[in-house]
Design an enzyme around this catalytic site. Structure first.
Site, PDB file in Angstrom:
ATOM      1  N   ASP A  57       0.868  -1.323   0.128  1.00  0.00           N
ATOM      2  CA  ASP A  57      -0.012   0.155   0.073  1.00  0.00           C
ATOM      3  C   ASP A  57       0.783   1.130  -0.140  1.00  0.00           C
ATOM      4  O   ASP A  57       1.755   1.414   0.839  1.00  0.00           O
ATOM      5  CB  ASP A  57      -0.929   0.005   1.178  1.00  0.00           C
ATOM      6  CG  ASP A  57      -1.950  -1.079   1.180  1.00  0.00           C
ATOM      7  OD1 ASP A  57      -2.430  -1.193   0.041  1.00  0.00           O
ATOM      8  OD2 ASP A  57      -2.520  -1.397   2.163  1.00  0.00           O
ATOM      9  N   ASP A 117       4.534  -0.065  -8.059  1.00  0.00           N
ATOM     10  CA  ASP A 117       4.533   1.163  -9.049  1.00  0.00           C
ATOM     11  C   ASP A 117       4.484   2.402  -8.364  1.00  0.00           C
ATOM     12  O   ASP A 117       4.244   3.371  -9.141  1.00  0.00           O
ATOM     13  CB  ASP A 117       3.160   0.799  -9.893  1.00  0.00           C
ATOM     14  CG  ASP A 117       1.911   0.934  -9.165  1.00  0.00           C
ATOM     15  OD1 ASP A 117       2.049   0.951  -7.804  1.00  0.00           O
ATOM     16  OD2 ASP A 117       0.823   0.662  -9.093  1.00  0.00           O
TER      17      ASP A 117
HETATM   18  C1  LIG Z   1      -1.863  -2.644  -2.750  1.00  0.00           C
HETATM   19  S1  LIG Z   1      -2.537  -4.419  -2.018  1.00  0.00           S
HETATM   20  C2  LIG Z   1      -1.572  -5.373  -2.860  1.00  0.00           C
HETATM   21  C3  LIG Z   1      -2.250  -6.784  -2.982  1.00  0.00           C
HETATM   22  C4  LIG Z   1      -1.405  -7.821  -3.710  1.00  0.00           C
HETATM   23  N1  LIG Z   1      -0.079  -8.029  -3.081  1.00  0.00           N
HETATM   24  C5  LIG Z   1      -1.219  -7.387  -5.209  1.00  0.00           C
HETATM   25  O1  LIG Z   1      -0.067  -7.073  -5.485  1.00  0.00           O
HETATM   26  O2  LIG Z   1      -2.279  -7.533  -5.886  1.00  0.00           O
HETATM   27  C6  LIG Z   1      -1.563  -4.314  -0.395  1.00  0.00           C
HETATM   28  C7  LIG Z   1      -2.114  -5.362   0.573  1.00  0.00           C
HETATM   29  O3  LIG Z   1      -1.193  -5.316   1.731  1.00  0.00           O
HETATM   30  C8  LIG Z   1      -1.926  -5.430   2.946  1.00  0.00           C
HETATM   31  N2  LIG Z   1      -1.178  -4.985   4.083  1.00  0.00           N
HETATM   32  C9  LIG Z   1      -1.034  -3.558   4.322  1.00  0.00           C
HETATM   33  N3  LIG Z   1      -0.425  -3.588   5.458  1.00  0.00           N
HETATM   34  C10 LIG Z   1      -0.179  -4.709   5.749  1.00  0.00           C
HETATM   35  C11 LIG Z   1       0.471  -5.461   7.010  1.00  0.00           C
HETATM   36  N4  LIG Z   1       1.209  -4.541   8.067  1.00  0.00           N
HETATM   37  N5  LIG Z   1       0.581  -6.648   7.183  1.00  0.00           N
HETATM   38  C12 LIG Z   1      -0.283  -7.473   6.405  1.00  0.00           C
HETATM   39  N6  LIG Z   1      -0.745  -7.011   5.163  1.00  0.00           N
HETATM   40  C13 LIG Z   1      -0.904  -5.675   5.136  1.00  0.00           C
HETATM   41  C14 LIG Z   1      -3.325  -4.676   2.612  1.00  0.00           C
HETATM   42  O4  LIG Z   1      -4.409  -4.974   3.407  1.00  0.00           O
HETATM   43  C15 LIG Z   1      -3.645  -4.896   1.034  1.00  0.00           C
HETATM   44  O5  LIG Z   1      -4.350  -6.042   0.989  1.00  0.00           O
END
Ligand SMILES: C[S@@+](CC[C@H](N)C(=O)[O-])C[C@H]1O[C@@H](n2cnc3c(N)ncnc32)[C@H](O)[C@@H]1O
Length: 199
Positions: free
Chosen positions: A107, A143
């Site tokens: 994120d 990205d």
């Molecule tokens: C932008 S999405 C990308 C998802 C996937 N990896 C993709 O490339 O399609 C980032 C994901 O990381 C998760 N996330 C964010 N911080 C996290 C954390 N501290 N521990 C576990 N997951 C986390 C979010 O909930 C989200 O589902």
């Protein structure tokens, strides 16, 4: 699938581990995606090579539920774990449990006041250092330029950059599968920065 709102990883609610520890098959390598969301990347990997185990850690419970249902439906060896990647890796995994770790499109948290919520930092690097096997591989894709720089400073010199120090991996995604966010970035023509590390 409906994509829901982000959660704030700094909320005290996430300090306590409430997930389920995955069941790994002895003698089968495990691949781990950190922040797996819908785990598209892991499901595609599992379809390519079902002899391995695939685990996605994810902080959003609704996404974990979705992945559990999809794994049941497809019969593929993908397991999500509801946890906070920077806090709970040592509660969930044995040291060196993952032959590969993927950090796909973390994120971005674009607003300046939200930068503290970003996942890629020295704390995450230490957790990956714990979970990655002695001959393991770490692959990172984003990205967002700022996140790419965060990754370089978090992961070097702890891991060995396969493209050379502080250099992006220019040969594309080597695995032949794409995450949801990766597919979206490619279809909309966004640049993607990639990093490939080994021990
Ligand atoms: C932008 S999405 C990308 C998802 C996937 N990896 C993709 O490339 O399609 C980032 C994901 O990381 C998760 N996330 C964010 N911080 C996290 C954390 N501290 N521990 C576990 N997951 C986390 C979010 O909930 C989200 O589902």
């Amino acid at each position: 699938m409906r994509v829901r709102q982000h959660v704030n990883p700094l909320d005290v609610f996430f300090e306590t581990f409430r997930g389920t520890v995955p069941t790994l098959r002895a003698g089968h390598p495990m691949e781990l995606e950190i922040g797996c969301a819908d785990a598209q990347f892991l499901f595609e990997r599992a379809a390519q090579d079902p002899s391995r185990d695939y685990v996605g850690v994810e902080i959003r419970e609704d996404l974990v539920d979705y992945v559990v249902k999809k794994a049941k439906k497809t019969g593929l060896p993908v397991q999500p774990v509801w946890c906070h990647a920077q806090l709970h890796m040592k509660q969930v995994f044995a040291r060196g449990a993952a032959s590969r770790v993927y950090v796909n499109f973390p994120d971005p948290w674009f607003k300046r006041r939200h930068h503290v919520r970003r996942m890629v930092d020295a704390v995450l690097a230490e957790q990956i250092d714990y979970v990655l096997a002695h001959d393991g591989e770490l692959f990172v894709q984003t990205d967002v330029w700022d996140i790419a720089i965060d990754a370089l400073s978090a992961f070097e010199p702890r891991f060995v950059n396969q493209a050379g120090e502080w250099t992006f991996w220019k040969q594309g995604n080597p695995y032949g599968v794409r995450s949801w966010r990766e597919q979206n970035a490619e279809e909309t023509g966004l640049p993607v920065w990639r990093l490939l590390y080994r021990r």
